[in-house]
Design a protein around this motif. Structure first.
Motif, PDB file in Angstrom:
ATOM      1  N   GLU A 107      30.733  80.167 -24.642  1.00 58.08           N
ATOM      2  CA  GLU A 107      30.994  79.192 -25.700  1.00 58.08           C
ATOM      3  C   GLU A 107      31.711  77.962 -25.156  1.00 58.08           C
ATOM      4  OE1 GLU A 107      32.361  79.238 -30.337  1.00 58.08           O
ATOM      5  OE2 GLU A 107      33.403  80.584 -28.970  1.00 58.08           O
ATOM      6  N   LYS A 108      32.681  78.172 -24.269  1.00 61.68           N
ATOM      7  CA  LYS A 108      33.411  77.037 -23.680  1.00 61.68           C
ATOM      8  C   LYS A 108      32.469  76.141 -22.884  1.00 61.68           C
ATOM      9  CE  LYS A 108      37.970  79.244 -23.331  1.00 61.68           C
ATOM     10  NZ  LYS A 108      38.995  79.790 -22.407  1.00 61.68           N
ATOM     11  N   CYS A 109      31.642  76.760 -22.027  1.00 59.73           N
ATOM     12  CA  CYS A 109      30.733  75.978 -21.183  1.00 59.73           C
ATOM     13  C   CYS A 109      29.675  75.255 -22.012  1.00 59.73           C
ATOM     14  CB  CYS A 109      30.050  76.886 -20.164  1.00 59.73           C
ATOM     15  SG  CYS A 109      31.143  77.608 -18.939  1.00 59.73           S
ATOM     16  N   LEU A 110      29.075  75.965 -22.961  1.00 59.77           N
ATOM     17  CA  LEU A 110      28.010  75.369 -23.779  1.00 59.77           C
ATOM     18  C   LEU A 110      28.554  74.288 -24.701  1.00 59.77           C
ATOM     19  CD1 LEU A 110      25.980  78.595 -24.616  1.00 59.77           C
ATOM     20  CD2 LEU A 110      25.329  76.789 -23.021  1.00 59.77           C
ATOM     21  N   THR A 111      29.750  74.499 -25.217  1.00 60.39           N
ATOM     22  CA  THR A 111      30.375  73.482 -26.069  1.00 60.39           C
ATOM     23  C   THR A 111      30.659  72.215 -25.268  1.00 60.39           C
ATOM     24  OG1 THR A 111      31.363  75.161 -27.493  1.00 60.39           O
ATOM     25  CG2 THR A 111      32.343  72.969 -27.565  1.00 60.39           C
ATOM     26  N   LYS A 112      31.124  72.393 -24.028  1.00 56.93           N
ATOM     27  CA  LYS A 112      31.384  71.233 -23.160  1.00 56.93           C
ATOM     28  C   LYS A 112      30.087  70.482 -22.874  1.00 56.93           C
ATOM     29  CE  LYS A 112      33.827  68.581 -20.452  1.00 56.93           C
ATOM     30  NZ  LYS A 112      34.821  67.630 -21.007  1.00 56.93           N
ATOM     31  N   SER A 113      29.027  71.226 -22.584  1.00 58.00           N
ATOM     32  CA  SER A 113      27.725  70.602 -22.340  1.00 58.00           C
ATOM     33  C   SER A 113      27.262  69.818 -23.570  1.00 58.00           C
ATOM     34  CB  SER A 113      26.690  71.676 -21.990  1.00 58.00           C
ATOM     35  OG  SER A 113      25.422  71.109 -21.782  1.00 58.00           O
ATOM     36  N   TYR A 114      27.444  70.419 -24.738  1.00 62.58           N
ATOM     37  CA  TYR A 114      27.039  69.773 -25.994  1.00 62.58           C
ATOM     38  C   TYR A 114      27.857  68.520 -26.268  1.00 62.58           C
ATOM     39  CZ  TYR A 114      26.334  69.151 -31.027  1.00 62.58           C
ATOM     40  OH  TYR A 114      26.061  68.619 -32.263  1.00 62.58           O
ATOM     41  N   GLU A 115      29.143  68.561 -25.948  1.00 60.54           N
ATOM     42  CA  GLU A 115      30.003  67.393 -26.144  1.00 60.54           C
ATOM     43  C   GLU A 115      29.564  66.227 -25.259  1.00 60.54           C
ATOM     44  OE1 GLU A 115      33.864  68.923 -25.319  1.00 60.54           O
ATOM     45  OE2 GLU A 115      34.141  69.790 -27.325  1.00 60.54           O
ATOM     46  N   ILE A 116      29.117  66.546 -24.049  1.00 60.29           N
ATOM     47  CA  ILE A 116      28.672  65.501 -23.116  1.00 60.29           C
ATOM     48  C   ILE A 116      27.341  64.909 -23.571  1.00 60.29           C
ATOM     49  CG2 ILE A 116      27.901  65.033 -20.747  1.00 60.29           C
ATOM     50  CD1 ILE A 116      29.889  67.254 -19.865  1.00 60.29           C
ATOM     51  N   GLU A 117      26.407  65.790 -23.980  1.00 59.85           N
ATOM     52  CA  GLU A 117      25.077  65.332 -24.411  1.00 59.85           C
ATOM     53  C   GLU A 117      24.584  66.201 -25.570  1.00 59.85           C
ATOM     54  OE1 GLU A 117      22.428  63.838 -25.691  1.00 59.85           O
ATOM     55  OE2 GLU A 117      22.743  62.638 -23.879  1.00 59.85           O
ATOM     56  N   PRO A 118      24.775  65.725 -26.806  1.00 58.12           N
ATOM     57  CA  PRO A 118      24.414  66.525 -27.991  1.00 58.12           C
ATOM     58  C   PRO A 118      22.911  66.743 -28.188  1.00 58.12           C
ATOM     59  CG  PRO A 118      25.929  64.727 -28.550  1.00 58.12           C
ATOM     60  CD  PRO A 118      25.434  64.467 -27.175  1.00 58.12           C
ATOM     61  N   LYS A 119      22.079  66.040 -27.404  1.00 59.35           N
ATOM     62  CA  LYS A 119      20.636  66.167 -27.588  1.00 59.35           C
ATOM     63  C   LYS A 119      19.952  66.902 -26.435  1.00 59.35           C
ATOM     64  CE  LYS A 119      20.226  62.054 -30.514  1.00 59.35           C
ATOM     65  NZ  LYS A 119      19.538  60.736 -30.699  1.00 59.35           N
ATOM     66  N   TYR A 120      20.726  67.574 -25.606  1.00 57.91           N
ATOM     67  CA  TYR A 120      20.135  68.314 -24.488  1.00 57.91           C
ATOM     68  C   TYR A 120      19.581  69.639 -25.013  1.00 57.91           C
ATOM     69  CZ  TYR A 120      19.670  70.332 -19.801  1.00 57.91           C
ATOM     70  OH  TYR A 120      19.186  70.918 -18.644  1.00 57.91           O
ATOM     71  N   ILE A 121      18.258  69.767 -25.001  1.00 63.09           N
ATOM     72  CA  ILE A 121      17.570  70.883 -25.657  1.00 63.09           C
ATOM     73  C   ILE A 121      17.987  72.258 -25.131  1.00 63.09           C
ATOM     74  CG2 ILE A 121      15.309  71.903 -26.180  1.00 63.09           C
ATOM     75  CD1 ILE A 121      15.888  69.284 -27.694  1.00 63.09           C
ATOM     76  N   PRO A 122      18.049  72.483 -23.810  1.00 65.13           N
ATOM     77  CA  PRO A 122      18.453  73.824 -23.344  1.00 65.13           C
ATOM     78  C   PRO A 122      19.824  74.261 -23.861  1.00 65.13           C
ATOM     79  CG  PRO A 122      17.440  72.607 -21.550  1.00 65.13           C
ATOM     80  CD  PRO A 122      17.624  71.631 -22.680  1.00 65.13           C
ATOM     81  N   THR A 123      20.771  73.321 -23.934  1.00 62.79           N
ATOM     82  CA  THR A 123      22.097  73.670 -24.454  1.00 62.79           C
ATOM     83  C   THR A 123      22.016  74.056 -25.924  1.00 62.79           C
ATOM     84  OG1 THR A 123      23.258  72.239 -22.889  1.00 62.79           O
ATOM     85  CG2 THR A 123      24.429  72.810 -24.900  1.00 62.79           C
ATOM     86  N   LEU A 124      21.283  73.295 -26.715  1.00 65.48           N
ATOM     87  CA  LEU A 124      21.149  73.603 -28.142  1.00 65.48           C
ATOM     88  C   LEU A 124      20.515  74.982 -28.347  1.00 65.48           C
ATOM     89  CD1 LEU A 124      19.991  70.112 -29.442  1.00 65.48           C
ATOM     90  CD2 LEU A 124      22.150  71.232 -29.994  1.00 65.48           C
ATOM     91  N   ASN A 125      19.462  75.276 -27.572  1.00 67.62           N
ATOM     92  CA  ASN A 125      18.823  76.591 -27.693  1.00 67.62           C
ATOM     93  C   ASN A 125      19.772  77.713 -27.293  1.00 67.62           C
ATOM     94  OD1 ASN A 125      16.236  76.064 -28.746  1.00 67.62           O
ATOM     95  ND2 ASN A 125      15.490  75.387 -26.757  1.00 67.62           N
TER      96      ASN A 125
END
Length: 217
Positions: A107-125
């Motif tokens: 959750e920490k890693c994926l949330t950080k990825s999402y914060e950097i780029e909210p439209k990155y598809i692999p992170t959203l999935n």
């Protein structure tokens, strides 16, 4: 920019452009599953530019593909250190933690990825997958809706959307999505998702038939 800075920039560009072309060629080798050769070539590139973000990240993906999780983990950490403003390696690290059941770290890693780029598809999935695993229906569906808006025809995104719908008890909607998905992209994981949806909806015979057919293969 003065003359000295321009010369330095031009010199760096002469090195970086062929380097990135070389990296693209190695990624093709990696994609063809010639893992041994690709690993050697990634390492050669890192000897030229030790902290190159993309090379470190793709070497990490190779280690993940070949089940060397500790080495993959280390490569993704090095990539983050090389460029903490990029989202992809945080996602890769989050995915490893998700697969290993380390949900807090995922959750920490994926949330950080999402914060950097909210439209990155692999992170959203992967966020959908995380919150499905955590049995958090509303949050899972929130991210599923985001990814479907961005890529409505992505098979993985549709599968994740269906899983979120199942968790929310919206079984008929999930079944429609999965039936269409199995027709367009017949794949064992999608069939198993459809089997789960049928079972949750009380359609036991349909669920069992899918399982029977998949085990025959």
């Amino acid at each position: 920019m003065n003359r000295h800075q321009r010369r330095k920039q031009q010199k760096e560009q002469k090195v970086v452009q062929p380097f990135h072309q070389e990296l693209l060629e190695i990624i093709k080798v990696h994609s063809s599953k010639n893992f041994e050769l690709a690993e050697k070539e990634y390492i050669k590139l890192l000897n030229k530019i030790p902290n190159d973000y993309e090379t470190l990240r793709h070497l990490g993906i190779l280690y993940f593909d070949t089940q060397r999780m500790e080495q993959a983990y280390n490569c993704f950490q090095k990539a983050i250190k090389a460029n903490p403003k990029r989202c992809e390696a945080y996602n890769n690290l989050g995915f490893i933690n998700l697969k290993n059941g380390n949900h807090n770290l995922a959750e920490k890693c994926l949330t950080k990825s999402y914060e950097i780029e909210p439209k990155y598809i692999p992170t959203l999935n992967n966020l959908v997958g995380l919150y499905v695993n955590l049995q958090a229906p509303e949050t899972a569906l929130k991210f599923a809706k985001k990814v479907i808006l961005l890529q409505p025809n992505n098979p993985i995104s549709n599968s994740q959307h269906a899983k979120a719908l199942i968790l929310n008890g919206r079984l008929k909607e999930a079944i429609i999505i999965l039936e269409d998905l199995c027709k367009a992209h017949p794949s064992p994981p999608f069939y198993m998702d459809l089997s789960t949806a049928y079972r949750e909806n009380g359609e036991i015979e349909k669920s069992n038939l899918i399982i029977k057919n998949e085990f025959k293969k």
